[in-house]
Scaffold this active site. Structure first.
Site, PDB file in Angstrom:
ATOM      1  N   ARG A  19      53.273  46.987  48.605  1.00  0.00           N
ATOM      2  CA  ARG A  19      54.416  46.184  48.186  1.00  0.00           C
ATOM      3  C   ARG A  19      54.019  44.970  47.357  1.00  0.00           C
ATOM      4  O   ARG A  19      54.590  44.707  46.289  1.00  0.00           O
ATOM      5  CB  ARG A  19      55.184  45.667  49.412  1.00  0.00           C
ATOM      6  CG  ARG A  19      55.953  46.720  50.142  1.00  0.00           C
ATOM      7  CD  ARG A  19      55.983  46.398  51.634  1.00  0.00           C
ATOM      8  NE  ARG A  19      54.738  46.853  52.208  1.00  0.00           N
ATOM      9  CZ  ARG A  19      54.588  48.050  52.776  1.00  0.00           C
ATOM     10  NH1 ARG A  19      55.615  48.826  52.937  1.00  0.00           N
ATOM     11  NH2 ARG A  19      53.426  48.451  53.208  1.00  0.00           N
ATOM     12  N   THR A  20      53.055  44.210  47.861  1.00  0.00           N
ATOM     13  CA  THR A  20      52.750  42.928  47.222  1.00  0.00           C
ATOM     14  C   THR A  20      52.182  43.154  45.825  1.00  0.00           C
ATOM     15  O   THR A  20      52.602  42.510  44.855  1.00  0.00           O
ATOM     16  CB  THR A  20      51.761  42.122  48.101  1.00  0.00           C
ATOM     17  OG1 THR A  20      52.309  42.031  49.415  1.00  0.00           O
ATOM     18  CG2 THR A  20      51.562  40.733  47.544  1.00  0.00           C
TER      19      THR A  20
ATOM     20  N   LYS B 212      28.082  46.426  42.883  1.00  0.00           N
ATOM     21  CA  LYS B 212      26.734  46.391  42.272  1.00  0.00           C
ATOM     22  C   LYS B 212      26.011  45.090  42.595  1.00  0.00           C
ATOM     23  O   LYS B 212      25.017  44.754  41.955  1.00  0.00           O
ATOM     24  CB  LYS B 212      26.845  46.530  40.754  1.00  0.00           C
ATOM     25  CG  LYS B 212      27.437  47.832  40.279  1.00  0.00           C
ATOM     26  CD  LYS B 212      27.370  47.881  38.753  1.00  0.00           C
ATOM     27  CE  LYS B 212      28.223  48.989  38.181  1.00  0.00           C
ATOM     28  NZ  LYS B 212      28.339  48.865  36.720  1.00  0.00           N
TER      29      LYS B 212
ATOM     30  N   ARG C 162      44.408  38.309  46.644  1.00  0.00           N
ATOM     31  CA  ARG C 162      44.474  38.657  48.073  1.00  0.00           C
ATOM     32  C   ARG C 162      43.050  38.910  48.549  1.00  0.00           C
ATOM     33  O   ARG C 162      42.311  39.675  47.921  1.00  0.00           O
ATOM     34  CB  ARG C 162      45.326  39.906  48.292  1.00  0.00           C
ATOM     35  CG  ARG C 162      45.112  40.502  49.688  1.00  0.00           C
ATOM     36  CD  ARG C 162      46.050  41.628  50.005  1.00  0.00           C
ATOM     37  NE  ARG C 162      47.397  41.129  50.225  1.00  0.00           N
ATOM     38  CZ  ARG C 162      48.388  41.864  50.747  1.00  0.00           C
ATOM     39  NH1 ARG C 162      48.179  43.126  51.077  1.00  0.00           N
ATOM     40  NH2 ARG C 162      49.576  41.345  50.922  1.00  0.00           N
TER      41      ARG C 162
END
Ligand code: NCD
Length: 291
Positions: free
Chosen positions: A48-49, A76, A97
């Site tokens: 959703r976000t 990496k 996030r």
């Protein structure tokens, strides 16, 4: 949400409602991130976000680049700071996030770019809370005096972290409900704690359900469903006009029963839809020219 005052919350809510009106009228999005680049940096899963930030930025005319941790150079051995600086070198606004609390603040220090918090660990998820405020504002005549019960794994919930900040600022009372091990040691001033959902149901206007966050080490005890699930039987005890909310993802059969999830009291999909105008309002306020 901790940093915002009542008037700033109202401005963001009003701006979101304005975007809803123009979306519903079918008019072209008013404003203006045209020519700017929004980078979505999601280091934790999201449906959703991420989709709603992507759509919100596009509706405002921005170009969107998305960073996906699984396929990025962090695998990496690049440091987080170098990855962030790399993306910031191509972007005007960053949406981030991450599992680390307060990372957005560090990203702001590293880059000097506008940063929007799309969920930092167990701390806050402010745009979810704004989408929820917009949803409540559209549903109820007034928010002042409404009673909310937030039920579930409060300790790990950044959604609860933002709601306990903003709901009291709009005049709502909040009780956090769950087994003792999922409740905070102490609640913010004006916020109550309870482990007895049934005693609250008849007087609550908003029952806001949360998922048990197994990925952060939480576990629902054997009696969790019996004590805390919003079952159809419990939903029938709620007062007329009372609503059920959930930020998603739902664990059906744990915190919520199918009949309630899909039932007439549920605002869950409205919360999703209102995530787009809410994130437009935040993008505009943080990065736009007309915010
Ligand atoms: C929440 C989150 O990621 O904090 N989901 C969301 O953004 N709507 C809640 C959760 O993961 O349970």
């Amino acid at each position: 949400m901790r940093d915002l005052g009542r008037s700033e919350i109202k401005e963001l809510t009003d701006s979101s409602l304005g975007h809803i009106a123009s979306i519903e009228a079918g008019s072209a999005p008013g404003s203006d991130l045209t020519g700017s680049v929004a980078a979505l940096m999601f280091f934790e899963p999201s449906t959703r976000t991420q989709l709603s930030f992507d759509l919100a930025a596009q509706r405002l005319g921005a170009q969107v680049i998305s960073f996906n941790e699984a396929t990025s150079s962090t695998a990496k051995g690049e440091t987080l700071r170098d990855t962030v600086l790399t993306v910031a070198a191509m972007a005007d606004v960053l949406v981030i996030r991450h599992s680390e609390e307060y990372l957005p603040h560090r990203v702001l220090e590293w880059t000097g770019r506008p940063v929007i918090n799309a969920g930092d660990g167990t701390n806050e998820h402010p745009t979810q809370a704004l989408a929820d405020l917009v949803t409540l504002t559209r549903h109820f005549d007034r928010l002042d005096g409404l009673k909310a019960a937030i039920v579930g794994d409060i300790r790990h919930s950044r959604v609860a972290g933002s709601l306990v900040q903003c709901l009291p600022k709009v005049g709502m009372s909040v009780t956090l409900v769950g087994p003792a091990e999922m409740l905070p040691g102490e609640a913010a001033p004006g916020v109550a704690l309870s482990s007895d959902l049934d005693s609250l149901l008849e007087e609550t206007d908003v029952v806001y359900l949360l998922r048990v966050q197994a990925e952060r080490g939480a576990r629902a005890g054997d009696d969790y469903v019996e004590r805390f699930q919003l079952s159809d039987r419990r939903a029938q005890v709620m007062k007329p006009g009372a609503v059920v909310m959930h930020p998603g993802p739902m664990n059906r059969g744990v915190e919520i029963d199918d009949d309630v999830a899909d039932g007439p009291r549920s605002l869950a999909l409205k919360q999703v839809a209102n995530g787009v105008p809410a994130r437009m309002a935040v993008l505009e306020a943080i990065a736009g020219t007309s915010g």
